[in-house]
Scaffold this active site. Structure first.
Site, PDB file in Angstrom:
ATOM      1  N   SER A 197     -26.417  -9.729  42.255  1.00  0.00           N
ATOM      2  CA  SER A 197     -27.425  -9.650  41.199  1.00  0.00           C
ATOM      3  C   SER A 197     -26.969 -10.573  40.083  1.00  0.00           C
ATOM      4  CB  SER A 197     -27.539  -8.217  40.676  1.00  0.00           C
ATOM      5  OG  SER A 197     -28.217  -8.171  39.437  1.00  0.00           O
ATOM      6  N   THR A 198     -27.914 -11.073  39.301  1.00  0.00           N
ATOM      7  CA  THR A 198     -27.520 -11.805  38.094  1.00  0.00           C
ATOM      8  C   THR A 198     -26.547 -10.978  37.267  1.00  0.00           C
ATOM      9  OG1 THR A 198     -29.601 -13.041  37.971  1.00  0.00           O
ATOM     10  CG2 THR A 198     -28.365 -12.788  35.919  1.00  0.00           C
ATOM     11  N   SER A 257     -15.454 -45.493   3.087  1.00  0.00           N
ATOM     12  CA  SER A 257     -16.592 -45.559   2.190  1.00  0.00           C
ATOM     13  C   SER A 257     -17.411 -46.811   2.439  1.00  0.00           C
ATOM     14  CB  SER A 257     -16.120 -45.541   0.730  1.00  0.00           C
ATOM     15  OG  SER A 257     -17.206 -45.735  -0.153  1.00  0.00           O
ATOM     16  N   SER A 258     -18.720 -46.662   2.296  1.00  0.00           N
ATOM     17  CA  SER A 258     -19.614 -47.815   2.418  1.00  0.00           C
ATOM     18  C   SER A 258     -19.798 -48.526   1.089  1.00  0.00           C
ATOM     19  CB  SER A 258     -20.984 -47.354   2.939  1.00  0.00           C
ATOM     20  OG  SER A 258     -21.566 -46.438   2.020  1.00  0.00           O
ATOM     21  N   LYS A 287     -11.074 -47.559   0.456  1.00  0.00           N
ATOM     22  CA  LYS A 287     -10.939 -46.108   0.472  1.00  0.00           C
ATOM     23  C   LYS A 287     -10.771 -45.610   1.915  1.00  0.00           C
ATOM     24  CE  LYS A 287     -13.042 -42.035  -1.702  1.00  0.00           C
ATOM     25  NZ  LYS A 287     -13.184 -41.079  -0.581  1.00  0.00           N
ATOM     26  N   THR A 341       1.929 -21.915  -6.147  1.00  0.00           N
ATOM     27  CA  THR A 341       1.228 -20.668  -5.887  1.00  0.00           C
ATOM     28  C   THR A 341       0.045 -20.595  -6.837  1.00  0.00           C
ATOM     29  OG1 THR A 341       2.652 -19.458  -7.436  1.00  0.00           O
ATOM     30  CG2 THR A 341       3.314 -19.473  -5.116  1.00  0.00           C
TER      31      THR A 341
END
Length: 472
Positions: A138-139, A316-317, A322, A185
């Site tokens: 069965s499934t 970066s475009s 970068k 911290t």
């Protein structure tokens, strides 16, 4: 395109003549054009392994003609090896508790079996998807079993990948053992730590994830195959039931066992919630590590810049030169996806009703996606980021020297109030604390060199305790 006519309970339908799938898969594809995605290929492979085991067990029990059974087993083995992958067309978002996937697999294996014994696709008098390929099944026992098989393999693979990441982090722990730096911290200056100690913490977290996943694989080994519709085993011969698990064990190489309560495994999906929860824990650790590395590498001139990450691509475009920490960002996004998948899996598992969970396809889709993307991300993170990390020792020393954090280590030598006064004076006069200490005459350069060393500052006890003993 040429078509063949197939029939089912609802009537007739045209199916492409060259297709290995049949009317049930075609109806499902038409009913659920939801995501554009398909059932996970690892799930399809596991389903085919179950079908192969079932065919062999049915032959052994005398339930299936040897020629037909051999053809079914051979066709299932082809699919399990990755064959006919383009013939699995059903969307992972579907109704029916996985019946659409099961029938897609049944039809593809049936039509390939027909070819093997010399027939034409669609001639189900020779090999039938239900009568032969789905015999004794069965499934509701095939799909959960296949999901467990798929998950076992992917869990073990991820555990191995995490072992590789753990090793890479431990290598960095050793490499950076002598790099003293400022601890932080709550994003504020804290007592000194070595960069190696920070990486040791990352390695330990990954080690826990690796071990938890390695152990949870055992929870997936029990399967409900042979339980048929609701776990009672109705319409499954006893010889088949006891043979099919052994066949599947030999095919997969996994230590599978038939559940003592197949009704339980047919209706309950909590084991998948458990596995997903461990994946979420792993994702949490990876996101934390990735976030730390982004922060420690921030800059390079206007940030902490205590470590340098390998450069992967221009960032970066619009801003020339970068370079962004893209590998850590990828890991973070994968981690968030896994956390989200875990929530979906929990909802889906809780939505099961009575003898079956209708939402197993959703559980399968999210669990196997989490395993796949987490494994890929871990390997990429290891190779393209962790292994290439370099320490900027001068930068680490600079932030430590410019902070007042190491005064804590000097308190046993100065007393709390004098130490606090030194910090206040350094802040008011905008001087380095070391300079104020030397001007006070309370400590010499030799004293500071003896106290402020990695070995003294980063292990239990009082830094420079030998000096105190001399004075005593």
């Amino acid at each position: 395109m040429q078509y063949r006519i197939e029939k089912d309970l609802l009537g007739e339908m045209q199916v492409p003549r060259d297709a290995y799938y049949g009317i049930h898969a075609a109806r499902s594809a038409g009913n659920f054009p939801v995501s554009g995605m398909k059932a996970h290929p690892v799930l399809i492979r596991a389903m085919a392994q179950v079908k192969q085991a079932a065919a062999l067990a049915n032959i052994s029990a005398g339930l299936l003609d040897r020629e037909i059974g051999a053809a079914v087993a051979a066709a299932a083995a082809e699919v399990a090896a990755g064959g006919l992958a383009d013939q699995f067309i059903v969307d992972p978002f579907q109704g029916g508790a996985g019946t659409s996937v099961n029938m897609n697999v049944n039809e593809v294996i049936a039509n390939r079996s027909i070819e093997i014994i010399g027939g034409n696709k669609g001639d189900y008098h020779l090999v039938h998807p239900l009568k032969h390929v789905n015999l004794s099944q069965s499934t509701n026992d095939v799909f959960p079993t296949a999901l467990r098989v798929a998950a076992i393999g992917m869990v073990l693979e991820l555990s191995d990948s995490l072992a590789g990441l753990q090793t890479a982090l431990q290598d960095k722990e050793a490499e950076f053992a002598g790099v003293l730096k400022l601890g932080r911290t709550e994003m504020q200056d804290a007592v000194p730590v070595t960069l190696g100690q920070e990486f040791s913490a990352y390695a330990e977290a990954v080690a826990r994830d690796r071990w938890r996943l390695y152990k949870v694989e055992e929870r997936l080994r029990q399967v409900n195959l042979g339980g048929t519709a609701v776990g009672t085993g109705l319409n499954a011969d006893l010889n088949y039931i006891f043979n099919v698990i052994e066949e599947l064990r030999m095919i997969t190489g996994f230590g599978l066992a038939r559940s003592e309560n197949t009704v339980d495994l047919t209706q309950n999906a909590d084991v998948f919630v458990e596995v997903s929860g461990l994946l979420k824990a792993c994702a949490v650790n990876l996101a934390k590590i990735a976030g730390d590395l982004r922060l420690l590498s921030s800059g390079p001139l206007g940030g902490l810049a205590e470590i340098n990450l390998p450069e992967a691509q221009a960032g970066s475009s619009i801003m020339p030169g970068k370079v962004n920490p893209v590998m850590t960002e990828m890991v973070t996004q994968v981690s968030y996806q896994v956390m989200g998948n875990d929530q979906v899996i929990a909802y889906a598992a809780s939505a099961g009703q009575l003898e079956l969970n209708a939402f197993l396809p959703l559980i399968a889709h999210n669990l196997l996606q989490s395993l796949e993307i987490l494994n890929n991300a871990v390997n990429i993170f290891n190779i393209k980021c962790i292994r290439g990390i370099k320490a900027d020792e001068a930068r680490c020393r600079r932030w430590l020297e410019e902070s007042h954090a190491f005064i804590t280590a000097l308190t046993p030598h100065l007393g709390y109030e004098p130490a606090a006064n030194m910090v206040r004076e350094a802040a008011l006069k905008k001087k380095r604390l070391r300079e104020v200490l030397l001007d006070s005459g309370l400590l010499t350069e030799e004293d500071l060199e003896e106290i402020l060393t990695p070995g003294e500052l980063t292990r239990p006890g009082v830094a420079g305790s030998r000096r105190l003993k001399k004075e005593g």
